[in-house]
Write a protein that holds these residues in place. Structure first.
Motif, PDB file in Angstrom:
ATOM      1  N   HIS A 112      51.812 -33.937  46.007  1.00 44.79           N
ATOM      2  CA  HIS A 112      51.973 -32.526  45.651  1.00 44.79           C
ATOM      3  C   HIS A 112      50.960 -32.083  44.606  1.00 44.79           C
ATOM      4  CE1 HIS A 112      54.411 -34.699  42.623  1.00 44.79           C
ATOM      5  NE2 HIS A 112      53.995 -33.754  41.801  1.00 44.79           N
ATOM      6  N   HIS A 142      50.442 -28.561  41.694  1.00 46.43           N
ATOM      7  CA  HIS A 142      51.298 -27.872  40.726  1.00 46.43           C
ATOM      8  C   HIS A 142      50.871 -26.423  40.563  1.00 46.43           C
ATOM      9  CE1 HIS A 142      50.878 -32.155  39.801  1.00 46.43           C
ATOM     10  NE2 HIS A 142      52.184 -32.113  39.655  1.00 46.43           N
ATOM     11  N   GLU A 176      53.467 -29.565  34.551  1.00 50.98           N
ATOM     12  CA  GLU A 176      54.482 -30.577  34.807  1.00 50.98           C
ATOM     13  C   GLU A 176      54.302 -31.719  33.801  1.00 50.98           C
ATOM     14  OE1 GLU A 176      55.712 -32.869  38.809  1.00 50.98           O
ATOM     15  OE2 GLU A 176      53.880 -33.644  37.886  1.00 50.98           O
ATOM     16  N   HIS A 231      48.727 -35.147  43.097  1.00 47.76           N
ATOM     17  CA  HIS A 231      48.970 -36.588  43.019  1.00 47.76           C
ATOM     18  C   HIS A 231      50.170 -37.042  43.858  1.00 47.76           C
ATOM     19  CE1 HIS A 231      51.687 -36.101  39.175  1.00 47.76           C
ATOM     20  NE2 HIS A 231      51.996 -35.260  40.110  1.00 47.76           N
TER      21      HIS A 231
HETATM   22 ZN    ZN Z   1      53.342 -33.804  39.816  1.00 48.14          ZN
END
Ligand code: ZN
Ligand code: ZN
Length: 215
Positions: free
Chosen positions: A143, A145, A149, A179
């Motif tokens: 995913h 962002h 996060e 990542h």
């Molecule tokens: Zn992440």
């Protein structure tokens, strides 16, 4: 406790010290500080600067008690370093006790599939804090962002394209990071993760599940 290699940056420490962050971010920062001597010392130096500024500005009004709330969170960790050192391996960092219980056994997990479990903590809605349980060797969906996060490792370790994160390490990921965190094979990994925006998933299944899992 293994050596902590990934720390808070100055921007986050300053914002924490100033009491300007959402509750979920205060929580994860307080939790890291309770595990990390280095960041605790850095935070005290920021507090000293902030205190001097406050004294000079006598008409400063504390609008909503956010600074007091933040100081209360800080007070639970750093002032009692001996207790932090004495904790058993299954106990949660002290700043989390009011949110998740004192021990990992107290956490109320909900399955999110593939053996992964989460527990969303009750904080103000401007950011989300969750505990994540990732079985040894399992991967989180890859995913990106939409916002910030922060991920703090409480037990075990994970690796992603960037680095290796062990107990106490804090990963800071933003819009530029994409990542696939994978728990190391030797132990189940338990993390505290805080986000202020939805994650961007590349594959379809997590995208469909997203609204139900609040990720
Ligand atoms: Zn992440
Ligand atoms: Zn640190």
């Amino acid at each position: 406790m293994t050596q902590i290699k990934h720390h808070l940056n100055d921007q986050l420490l300053m914002a924490y010290s100033a009491g300007t962050l959402p509750e979920a971010f205060n929580l994860i920062i307080a939790a890291h500080i309770s595990m990390c001597d280095e960041c605790r010392a850095r935070m005290h130096s920021f507090d000293a600067v902030g205190g001097a500024v406050l004294e000079e500005t006598s008409e400063v009004q504390m609008s909503d008690g956010s600074l007091e709330a933040t100081l209360a969170l800080i007070g639970k960790g750093p002032k009692d370093p001996i207790k932090v050192l004495e904790k058993t391996s299954s106990s949660l960092p002290q700043p989390l006790w009011d949110y998740a219980g004192r021990d990992l056994a107290d956490v109320r997990w909900r399955s999110v599939g593939m053996g992964v479990k989460q527990s969303i903590l009750k904080t103000s809605k401007d950011a989300t804090a969750r505990l994540l349980y990732i079985p040894a060797g399992s991967a989180m969906p890859d995913h990106g962002h939409n916002g910030l996060e922060l991920t703090l490792v409480l037990q075990g370790a994970f690796e992603d394209e960037d680095d290796y994160f062990g107990a106490g390490d804090l990963e800071i990921a933003d819009q530029h990071v994409h990542h696939t965190p994978v728990a190391t094979i030797d132990q189940d990994c338990i993390c505290l993760a805080v986000t202020d925006a939805k994650l961007k998933f590349s594959s379809l299944v997590p995208r469909i599940a997203q609204p139900f899992l609040r990720i």
